[in-house]
Design a protein around this motif. Structure first.
Motif, PDB file in Angstrom:
ATOM      1  N   ALA A 147       0.831  -1.201   0.000  1.00  0.00           N
ATOM      2  CA  ALA A 147       0.000   0.000   0.000  1.00  0.00           C
ATOM      3  C   ALA A 147       0.871   1.258   0.000  1.00  0.00           C
ATOM      4  CB  ALA A 147      -0.916  -0.001   1.216  1.00  0.00           C
ATOM      5  N   PRO A 148       0.320   2.390  -0.460  1.00  0.00           N
ATOM      6  CA  PRO A 148       1.077   3.646  -0.449  1.00  0.00           C
ATOM      7  C   PRO A 148       1.609   4.022   0.933  1.00  0.00           C
ATOM      8  CG  PRO A 148      -0.878   3.875  -1.809  1.00  0.00           C
ATOM      9  CD  PRO A 148      -0.997   2.541  -1.131  1.00  0.00           C
ATOM     10  N   GLU A 149       0.916   3.590   1.994  1.00  0.00           N
ATOM     11  CA  GLU A 149       1.358   3.913   3.351  1.00  0.00           C
ATOM     12  C   GLU A 149       2.745   3.351   3.665  1.00  0.00           C
ATOM     13  OE1 GLU A 149      -3.154   3.951   3.552  1.00  0.00           O
ATOM     14  OE2 GLU A 149      -1.593   2.856   2.492  1.00  0.00           O
ATOM     15  N   LEU A 150       3.161   2.316   2.953  1.00  0.00           N
ATOM     16  CA  LEU A 150       4.483   1.737   3.183  1.00  0.00           C
ATOM     17  C   LEU A 150       5.581   2.457   2.413  1.00  0.00           C
ATOM     18  CD1 LEU A 150       3.803  -2.128   3.146  1.00  0.00           C
ATOM     19  CD2 LEU A 150       3.857  -0.553   5.096  1.00  0.00           C
ATOM     20  N   GLY A 151       5.220   3.317   1.483  1.00  0.00           N
ATOM     21  CA  GLY A 151       6.200   3.989   0.651  1.00  0.00           C
ATOM     22  C   GLY A 151       6.632   5.331   1.202  1.00  0.00           C
ATOM     23  N   GLY A 152       7.670   5.875   0.603  1.00  0.00           N
ATOM     24  CA  GLY A 152       8.137   7.205   0.948  1.00  0.00           C
ATOM     25  C   GLY A 152       7.484   8.243   0.059  1.00  0.00           C
ATOM     26  N   PRO A 153       7.916   9.485   0.174  1.00  0.00           N
ATOM     27  CA  PRO A 153       7.372  10.552  -0.671  1.00  0.00           C
ATOM     28  C   PRO A 153       7.551  10.274  -2.162  1.00  0.00           C
ATOM     29  CG  PRO A 153       8.653  11.464   1.144  1.00  0.00           C
ATOM     30  CD  PRO A 153       8.900   9.993   1.142  1.00  0.00           C
ATOM     31  N   ASP A 154       8.543   9.462  -2.510  1.00  0.00           N
ATOM     32  CA  ASP A 154       8.787   9.120  -3.912  1.00  0.00           C
ATOM     33  C   ASP A 154       7.933   7.950  -4.389  1.00  0.00           C
ATOM     34  OD1 ASP A 154       9.947   7.145  -2.397  1.00  0.00           O
ATOM     35  OD2 ASP A 154      11.972   7.395  -3.216  1.00  0.00           O
ATOM     36  N   ARG A 155       7.034   7.470  -3.518  1.00  0.00           N
ATOM     37  CA  ARG A 155       6.153   6.331  -3.807  1.00  0.00           C
ATOM     38  C   ARG A 155       6.961   5.064  -4.131  1.00  0.00           C
ATOM     39  NH1 ARG A 155       1.002   6.641  -4.316  1.00  0.00           N
ATOM     40  NH2 ARG A 155       0.900   4.960  -5.856  1.00  0.00           N
ATOM     41  N   LEU A 156       8.083   4.939  -3.484  1.00  0.00           N
ATOM     42  CA  LEU A 156       8.901   3.738  -3.602  1.00  0.00           C
ATOM     43  C   LEU A 156       8.964   3.030  -2.257  1.00  0.00           C
ATOM     44  CD1 LEU A 156      11.915   5.056  -5.716  1.00  0.00           C
ATOM     45  CD2 LEU A 156       9.955   3.728  -6.529  1.00  0.00           C
ATOM     46  N   LEU A 157       9.074   1.714  -2.293  1.00  0.00           N
ATOM     47  CA  LEU A 157       9.247   0.943  -1.085  1.00  0.00           C
ATOM     48  C   LEU A 157      10.653   1.220  -0.544  1.00  0.00           C
ATOM     49  CD1 LEU A 157       7.453  -1.180   0.410  1.00  0.00           C
ATOM     50  CD2 LEU A 157       8.814  -2.949  -0.743  1.00  0.00           C
ATOM     51  N   PRO A 158      10.791   1.668   0.707  1.00  0.00           N
ATOM     52  CA  PRO A 158      12.125   1.946   1.246  1.00  0.00           C
ATOM     53  C   PRO A 158      13.015   0.710   1.178  1.00  0.00           C
ATOM     54  CG  PRO A 158      10.426   2.811   2.706  1.00  0.00           C
ATOM     55  CD  PRO A 158       9.723   1.961   1.681  1.00  0.00           C
ATOM     56  N   PRO A 159      14.318   0.887   0.983  1.00  0.00           N
ATOM     57  CA  PRO A 159      15.213  -0.265   0.866  1.00  0.00           C
ATOM     58  C   PRO A 159      15.107  -1.239   2.029  1.00  0.00           C
ATOM     59  CG  PRO A 159      16.350   1.720   0.186  1.00  0.00           C
ATOM     60  CD  PRO A 159      15.029   2.163   0.737  1.00  0.00           C
ATOM     61  N   GLU A 160      14.888  -0.739   3.265  1.00  0.00           N
ATOM     62  CA  GLU A 160      14.798  -1.663   4.395  1.00  0.00           C
ATOM     63  C   GLU A 160      13.566  -2.557   4.306  1.00  0.00           C
ATOM     64  OE1 GLU A 160      13.492   2.457   5.981  1.00  0.00           O
ATOM     65  OE2 GLU A 160      14.982   1.638   4.582  1.00  0.00           O
ATOM     66  N   LEU A 161      12.513  -2.079   3.614  1.00  0.00           N
ATOM     67  CA  LEU A 161      11.341  -2.934   3.429  1.00  0.00           C
ATOM     68  C   LEU A 161      11.522  -3.863   2.237  1.00  0.00           C
ATOM     69  CD1 LEU A 161       8.311  -0.638   4.327  1.00  0.00           C
ATOM     70  CD2 LEU A 161       9.745  -2.093   5.780  1.00  0.00           C
ATOM     71  N   VAL A 162      12.325  -3.477   1.259  1.00  0.00           N
ATOM     72  CA  VAL A 162      12.692  -4.417   0.195  1.00  0.00           C
ATOM     73  C   VAL A 162      13.472  -5.574   0.808  1.00  0.00           C
ATOM     74  CG1 VAL A 162      13.925  -4.742  -1.966  1.00  0.00           C
ATOM     75  CG2 VAL A 162      12.705  -2.598  -1.546  1.00  0.00           C
ATOM     76  N   TRP A 163      14.430  -5.252   1.660  1.00  0.00           N
ATOM     77  CA  TRP A 163      15.141  -6.308   2.391  1.00  0.00           C
ATOM     78  C   TRP A 163      14.144  -7.152   3.183  1.00  0.00           C
ATOM     79  CZ3 TRP A 163      20.275  -7.889   3.604  1.00  0.00           C
ATOM     80  CH2 TRP A 163      21.276  -7.272   2.844  1.00  0.00           C
ATOM     81  N   GLY A 164      13.180  -6.493   3.805  1.00  0.00           N
ATOM     82  CA  GLY A 164      12.184  -7.213   4.585  1.00  0.00           C
ATOM     83  C   GLY A 164      11.415  -8.227   3.765  1.00  0.00           C
ATOM     84  N   SER A 165      11.102  -7.872   2.526  1.00  0.00           N
ATOM     85  CA  SER A 165      10.341  -8.797   1.672  1.00  0.00           C
ATOM     86  C   SER A 165      11.149 -10.031   1.299  1.00  0.00           C
ATOM     87  CB  SER A 165       9.873  -8.071   0.406  1.00  0.00           C
ATOM     88  OG  SER A 165      10.957  -7.837  -0.480  1.00  0.00           O
ATOM     89  N   LEU A 166      12.468  -9.972   1.469  1.00  0.00           N
ATOM     90  CA  LEU A 166      13.333 -11.100   1.122  1.00  0.00           C
ATOM     91  C   LEU A 166      13.587 -12.034   2.300  1.00  0.00           C
ATOM     92  CD1 LEU A 166      15.961  -9.051  -0.924  1.00  0.00           C
ATOM     93  CD2 LEU A 166      14.192 -10.552  -1.867  1.00  0.00           C
ATOM     94  N   ASP A 167      12.991 -11.741   3.439  1.00  0.00           N
ATOM     95  CA  ASP A 167      13.272 -12.501   4.658  1.00  0.00           C
ATOM     96  C   ASP A 167      12.297 -13.667   4.853  1.00  0.00           C
ATOM     97  OD1 ASP A 167      14.167 -13.332   7.122  1.00  0.00           O
ATOM     98  OD2 ASP A 167      13.548 -11.549   8.206  1.00  0.00           O
ATOM     99  N   CYS A 168      11.038 -13.360   5.137  1.00  0.00           N
ATOM    100  CA  CYS A 168      10.059 -14.398   5.490  1.00  0.00           C
ATOM    101  C   CYS A 168       9.860 -15.496   4.444  1.00  0.00           C
ATOM    102  CB  CYS A 168       8.720 -13.755   5.802  1.00  0.00           C
ATOM    103  SG  CYS A 168       8.741 -12.742   7.303  1.00  0.00           S
ATOM    104  N   PRO A 169       9.967 -15.216   3.135  1.00  0.00           N
ATOM    105  CA  PRO A 169       9.797 -16.314   2.182  1.00  0.00           C
ATOM    106  C   PRO A 169      10.754 -17.480   2.425  1.00  0.00           C
ATOM    107  CG  PRO A 169       9.588 -14.232   1.048  1.00  0.00           C
ATOM    108  CD  PRO A 169      10.043 -13.906   2.438  1.00  0.00           C
TER     109      PRO A 169
END
Length: 245
Positions: A147-169
């Motif tokens: 969701a947009p709430e997870l993004g920054g002003p640039d509407r991008l997923l912050p790098p720490e959340l990109v890293w986060g998406s690579l963890d639980c799988p």
């Protein structure tokens, strides 16, 4: 020269109760490491709601400490041989089917994790609900839209959340492909981010096993757009806690 700052991981960014979400912590550390590929080793649980010290190191790495205790450390890394040939992403339809199957019959021991908690919404978590991919042997995956709430002003997923998406799988790969019990923890996560990741658009995360021995196993994880363009990938070492009598 080194530099430092005091940080406090908010309570909602948890993995297990009271413990900071490992992928997020890894991303914070990786941002301080001067390398394309970074390895983060976890030594002790990082608490939520308590100040810890994030320090850059002269060798290009970074570490997280609490008093005299080392909690986690990031170092520049080389790609492991098993991570030089990333499988193609499953289709959006196949990843969606895998996620629905996971949500319909999740394995026991699920926690309110920011990365994979079942009660998280697209605005409050990453919803990495990875199930076995139909028609593809040895792979788990999920389709998700941050969701947009997870993004920054640039509407991008912050790098720490990109890293986060690579963890639980990687945890899902161990549970569903290797019969691992609940309770495993990420001991190390090595990742490379390739391109910006927009919020509000469909993404596919997928994982596969690289090796398994004793209480430890390794898994590869990748993040792609719904069209299959690779955004990031990682290798994770997972460890099951020792059984107590």
């Amino acid at each position: 020269m080194t530099d430092f700052e005091t940080i406090t991981v908010p309570a909602h960014l948890c993995g297990y109760p009271g413990v900071a979400f490992g992928g997020y912590v890894a991303g914070l550390l990786a941002a301080r490491a001067a390398a394309k590929t970074v390895r983060v080793d976890f030594r002790r649980p990082v608490p939520t709601g308590a100040p810890v010290l994030l320090t850059g190191r002269a060798d290009g790495g970074a570490e997280l400490t609490s008093g005299e205790l080392l909690l986690a450390a990031a170092t520049p890394a080389e790609l492991h041989a098993g991570m030089t040939d990333i499988p193609d992403a499953p289709s959006w339809a196949a990843a969606s089917a895998a996620a629905e199957a996971y949500r319909a019959a999740p394995p026991n021991g699920s926690a309110d994790c920011f990365g994979c908690g079942l009660d998280r919404t697209p605005a409050t978590g990453l919803r990495q609900h990875c199930g076995v991919v139909p028609g593809i042997a040895g792979m788990v995956a999920t389709a998700w839209t941050p969701a947009p709430e997870l993004g920054g002003p640039d509407r991008l997923l912050p790098p720490e959340l990109v890293w986060g998406s690579l963890d639980c799988p990687g945890n899902a790969a161990g549970r569903l492909l290797d019969g691992r019990p609940a309770g495993a923890v990420t001991a190390a996560l090595s990742a490379r981010l390739l391109r910006p990741v927009p919020v509000g658009e469909g993404l596919v995360t997928y994982s596969w096993l690289l090796g398994s021995e004793g209480r430890k196993y390794t898994a590869g994880t990748a993040l792609a757009t719904a069209a299959g363009d690779l955004c990031a990938f990682a290798e994770a070492l997972w460890v099951q806690p020792r059984q107590t009598a």
